[in-house]
Design a protein around this motif. Structure first.
Motif, PDB file in Angstrom:
ATOM      1  N   ALA A 196       0.784  -1.088   0.050  1.00  0.00           N
ATOM      2  CA  ALA A 196      -0.134   0.046   0.099  1.00  0.00           C
ATOM      3  C   ALA A 196       0.855   1.325   0.021  1.00  0.00           C
ATOM      4  O   ALA A 196       2.113   1.314   0.374  1.00  0.00           O
ATOM      5  CB  ALA A 196      -0.821   0.051   1.052  1.00  0.00           C
ATOM      6  N   PRO A 197       0.428   2.353  -0.405  1.00  0.00           N
ATOM      7  CA  PRO A 197       0.822   3.768  -0.320  1.00  0.00           C
ATOM      8  C   PRO A 197       1.640   3.798   1.012  1.00  0.00           C
ATOM      9  O   PRO A 197       0.871   3.598   1.961  1.00  0.00           O
ATOM     10  CB  PRO A 197       0.021   4.777  -0.697  1.00  0.00           C
ATOM     11  CG  PRO A 197      -0.877   3.893  -1.725  1.00  0.00           C
ATOM     12  CD  PRO A 197      -1.136   2.728  -0.894  1.00  0.00           C
ATOM     13  N   ASN A 198       2.628   4.422   1.212  1.00  0.00           N
ATOM     14  CA  ASN A 198       3.430   4.740   2.525  1.00  0.00           C
ATOM     15  C   ASN A 198       3.849   3.505   3.463  1.00  0.00           C
ATOM     16  O   ASN A 198       3.676   3.732   4.584  1.00  0.00           O
ATOM     17  CB  ASN A 198       2.597   5.927   3.087  1.00  0.00           C
ATOM     18  CG  ASN A 198       3.229   6.863   4.006  1.00  0.00           C
ATOM     19  OD1 ASN A 198       4.360   7.291   3.705  1.00  0.00           O
ATOM     20  ND2 ASN A 198       2.882   7.324   5.135  1.00  0.00           N
ATOM     21  N   ALA A 199       3.874   2.479   2.777  1.00  0.00           N
ATOM     22  CA  ALA A 199       3.938   1.213   3.736  1.00  0.00           C
ATOM     23  C   ALA A 199       5.421   1.155   4.015  1.00  0.00           C
ATOM     24  O   ALA A 199       5.756   0.298   4.807  1.00  0.00           O
ATOM     25  CB  ALA A 199       3.657   0.031   2.858  1.00  0.00           C
ATOM     26  N   ARG A 224       5.763   7.529  -8.087  1.00  0.00           N
ATOM     27  CA  ARG A 224       4.755   7.449  -9.282  1.00  0.00           C
ATOM     28  C   ARG A 224       5.187   6.528 -10.233  1.00  0.00           C
ATOM     29  O   ARG A 224       4.343   5.994 -11.193  1.00  0.00           O
ATOM     30  CB  ARG A 224       4.548   8.897  -9.944  1.00  0.00           C
ATOM     31  CG  ARG A 224       3.813   9.823  -9.095  1.00  0.00           C
ATOM     32  CD  ARG A 224       2.369   9.376  -8.946  1.00  0.00           C
ATOM     33  NE  ARG A 224       1.620  10.267  -8.255  1.00  0.00           N
ATOM     34  CZ  ARG A 224       0.062  10.283  -8.191  1.00  0.00           C
ATOM     35  NH1 ARG A 224      -0.313   9.305  -8.244  1.00  0.00           N
ATOM     36  NH2 ARG A 224      -0.470  11.247  -7.532  1.00  0.00           N
ATOM     37  N   ASP A 225       6.483   6.052 -10.229  1.00  0.00           N
ATOM     38  CA  ASP A 225       7.114   5.062 -11.147  1.00  0.00           C
ATOM     39  C   ASP A 225       7.910   3.965 -10.600  1.00  0.00           C
ATOM     40  O   ASP A 225       8.537   4.475  -9.470  1.00  0.00           O
ATOM     41  CB  ASP A 225       7.607   5.814 -12.509  1.00  0.00           C
ATOM     42  CG  ASP A 225       7.940   5.003 -13.557  1.00  0.00           C
ATOM     43  OD1 ASP A 225       7.305   3.859 -13.814  1.00  0.00           O
ATOM     44  OD2 ASP A 225       8.531   5.602 -14.465  1.00  0.00           O
ATOM     45  N   TRP A 226       8.012   3.015 -11.174  1.00  0.00           N
ATOM     46  CA  TRP A 226       8.955   1.938 -10.551  1.00  0.00           C
ATOM     47  C   TRP A 226      10.378   2.224 -10.817  1.00  0.00           C
ATOM     48  O   TRP A 226      10.721   2.874 -11.859  1.00  0.00           O
ATOM     49  CB  TRP A 226       8.722   0.544 -11.146  1.00  0.00           C
ATOM     50  CG  TRP A 226       8.809   0.195 -12.502  1.00  0.00           C
ATOM     51  CD1 TRP A 226       8.049   0.614 -13.739  1.00  0.00           C
ATOM     52  CD2 TRP A 226       9.880  -0.083 -13.252  1.00  0.00           C
ATOM     53  NE1 TRP A 226       8.505   0.302 -14.758  1.00  0.00           N
ATOM     54  CE2 TRP A 226       9.798  -0.155 -14.635  1.00  0.00           C
ATOM     55  CE3 TRP A 226      11.477  -0.469 -12.598  1.00  0.00           C
ATOM     56  CZ2 TRP A 226      10.565  -0.551 -15.542  1.00  0.00           C
ATOM     57  CZ3 TRP A 226      12.195  -1.055 -13.693  1.00  0.00           C
ATOM     58  CH2 TRP A 226      11.832  -0.969 -15.169  1.00  0.00           C
ATOM     59  N   VAL A 227      11.194   2.134  -9.782  1.00  0.00           N
ATOM     60  CA  VAL A 227      12.543   2.531  -9.572  1.00  0.00           C
ATOM     61  C   VAL A 227      13.387   1.254  -9.460  1.00  0.00           C
ATOM     62  O   VAL A 227      13.103   0.447  -8.419  1.00  0.00           O
ATOM     63  CB  VAL A 227      12.984   3.770  -8.656  1.00  0.00           C
ATOM     64  CG1 VAL A 227      14.427   3.982  -8.618  1.00  0.00           C
ATOM     65  CG2 VAL A 227      11.958   4.970  -8.971  1.00  0.00           C
ATOM     66  N   ALA A 228      14.383   1.062 -10.263  1.00  0.00           N
ATOM     67  CA  ALA A 228      15.101  -0.224  -9.891  1.00  0.00           C
ATOM     68  C   ALA A 228      16.789   0.255  -9.504  1.00  0.00           C
ATOM     69  O   ALA A 228      17.270   1.242 -10.345  1.00  0.00           O
ATOM     70  CB  ALA A 228      15.058  -1.311 -11.172  1.00  0.00           C
ATOM     71  N   PRO A 244       5.078   1.833  -7.177  1.00  0.00           N
ATOM     72  CA  PRO A 244       4.127   2.580  -6.756  1.00  0.00           C
ATOM     73  C   PRO A 244       3.227   1.902  -5.845  1.00  0.00           C
ATOM     74  O   PRO A 244       2.871   0.765  -6.124  1.00  0.00           O
ATOM     75  CB  PRO A 244       3.553   3.242  -7.919  1.00  0.00           C
ATOM     76  CG  PRO A 244       4.519   2.918  -9.211  1.00  0.00           C
ATOM     77  CD  PRO A 244       5.113   1.820  -8.593  1.00  0.00           C
ATOM     78  N   GLY A 245       2.763   2.471  -4.867  1.00  0.00           N
ATOM     79  CA  GLY A 245       1.781   2.019  -3.896  1.00  0.00           C
ATOM     80  C   GLY A 245       0.628   1.628  -4.565  1.00  0.00           C
ATOM     81  O   GLY A 245      -0.007   2.386  -5.435  1.00  0.00           O
ATOM     82  N   LEU A 246       0.065   0.399  -4.179  1.00  0.00           N
ATOM     83  CA  LEU A 246      -1.395  -0.012  -4.980  1.00  0.00           C
ATOM     84  C   LEU A 246      -2.484   0.132  -3.884  1.00  0.00           C
ATOM     85  O   LEU A 246      -2.482  -0.228  -2.704  1.00  0.00           O
ATOM     86  CB  LEU A 246      -1.243  -1.706  -5.358  1.00  0.00           C
ATOM     87  CG  LEU A 246      -0.206  -1.913  -6.085  1.00  0.00           C
ATOM     88  CD1 LEU A 246      -0.174  -3.647  -6.026  1.00  0.00           C
ATOM     89  CD2 LEU A 246      -0.184  -1.367  -7.512  1.00  0.00           C
TER      90      LEU A 246
END
Length: 409
Positions: A196-199, A224-228, A244-246
């Motif tokens: 979840a967002p902010n987890a 907002r976007d995935w970072v690797a 991003p949070g789901l």
């Protein structure tokens, strides 16, 4: 001169891994090497290539055909004389390494033809190990691969003196079955952090790679976007992916971010579900739960921000997570750097990267060795098997092997 009219009395080749890195090491050698290097590598302090002797280490500048500087480097002279042999230590940007290779090729040097040109090898086994070495992306991987010279020689020597066809066949199949061990060190395992967002996903990602890869904020939806980022995790290369949070039911940019995250999750080798201990564990038990909406089953579950809980609270949450998700949770505090090693072990083991028992065994470490071992296993006559086995380890290693029992000949 070779077929296309260029000189063929010198060559070049990359000794280090071909991917991005801090330093790339290029070997340049041969009678024509000095003339080529004089045009594209300018030695500092007015030094001249003709005066260098073996053992010299000095700074230099890689320049293009117009003399414009491309990189500041070190030059290490391995051998002097007419047949120069040097190491060019460049910055590891693959684009820069490619430019260096182009300059050397334009000067008439040929690209190395595999490991035989770059490393002295005593037999086929050692040659294949050295040919594979640049693919290793961690020190542990390099040490494991170099150890295969000893382990493979010993196993092949054993088979060359056992005298039994079926023993050889079974052992060859086992060696071939361990071929994939190389990929554990050559290809980064991809592991996504979701939740979840902010987890606490971004804070955890930064702790796992030991540097800031994601922006951390208390505001939900910051990522907002995935970072690797690829990091070395207990000696294995791992690409940690912060997603991003789901939340479900999102619209606009949030919906697009969630859609991209779900696509990424389906492509991962492992998925870590990060759960924040918000509210009571009992209330979380009654919630429908984000985990039901995940496109893939999580490899493991993390209870994040454990520093906010006392011992009893952590155990209560751990029990609830095990009950709801049918798996135990790793309790982690990214801020206090606790639980990270346990999380790494769980992820590596679940995704097939952390089993050390396999790594203590010999393995067919290249396609060429797999092909030759299959050919050996397909023989019906032990004498033919023995001949081909001995060809892999060379006369020096094979010397002293005794003919085993006559069974199966």
């Amino acid at each position: 001169m070779n077929a296309d009219g260029r000189q063929d009395d010198g060559g070049y080749g990359l000794l280090s891994s071909p991917g991005p890195g801090g330093i790339a090491v290029m070997r340049v050698w041969g009678d024509a090497a000095r003339g080529v290097l004089e045009r594209c590598v300018v030695l500092r302090g007015g030094r001249q290539w003709a005066e260098l002797s073996a053992g010299a280490v000095l700074r230099a500048t890689l320049v293009d055909t117009d003399g414009a500087p491309l990189d500041d480097m070190l030059v290490v002279v391995q051998a002097d004389g007419s047949a120069l042999d040097v190491r060019l230590c460049l910055h590891g940007n693959p684009v820069l390494v490619g430019q260096c290779a182009e300059l050397l090729a334009a000067g008439g040097l040929r690209a190395a033809d595999g490991a035989a040109d770059l490393w002295p090898a005593g037999d086929v086994v050692e040659e294949e190990v050295l040919r594979t070495l640049p693919r290793m992306s961690t020190e542990r991987g390099a040490r494991w691969l170099l150890g295969q010279v000893r382990m493979l020689r010993a196993e092949i020597g054993r088979l060359a003196s056992c005298g039994d066809v079926q023993t050889v066949r079974s052992a060859c199949e086992e060696l071939i079955g361990r071929r994939g061990l190389v990929e554990r060190f050559a290809r980064p395992m991809r592991v996504a952090l979701t939740g979840a967002p902010n987890a606490g996903k971004s804070t955890l990602a930064n702790a796992l790679v030991d540097r800031p890869m994601s922006v951390v904020s208390d505001v939900p939806g910051t990522t907002r976007d995935w970072v690797a980022t690829v990091a070395q995790t207990q000696g294995f290369p791992v690409e940690w992916v912060d997603t991003p949070g789901l939340v479900g039911g999102a619209d606009g940019l949030a919906a697009a971010a969630e859609s991209a995250a779900r696509t990424v999750l389906a492509e991962m080798d492992a998925v870590v579900l990060v759960v924040e201990p918000t509210g009571s564990a009992g209330a979380w038990r009654a919630d429908a739960g984000l985990h039901a909406e995940l496109p893939v089953e999580p490899t493991c579950v993390v209870l994040s921000k454990a520093d906010r809980l006392d011992s009893a609270g952590r155990e209560e949450w751990r029990a609830v997570l095990a009950e709801r998700l049918d798996r135990s949770a790793v309790v982690v505090s990214a801020l206090k750097q606790t639980g990270l090693e346990e999380l790494e072990r769980v992820v590596l083991t679940a995704a097939g990267g952390g089993r050390s028992a396999d790594l203590s065994q010999p393995a067919a470490i290249s396609d060429a060795l797999v092909k030759q071992l299959r050919e050996i296993a397909g023989q019906s006559d032990y004498k033919c098997m023995r001949e081909k086995l001995l060809a892999l380890i060379g006369a020096a290693t094979a010397e002293g092997l005794t003919w085993g029992c006559e069974t199966g000949r």
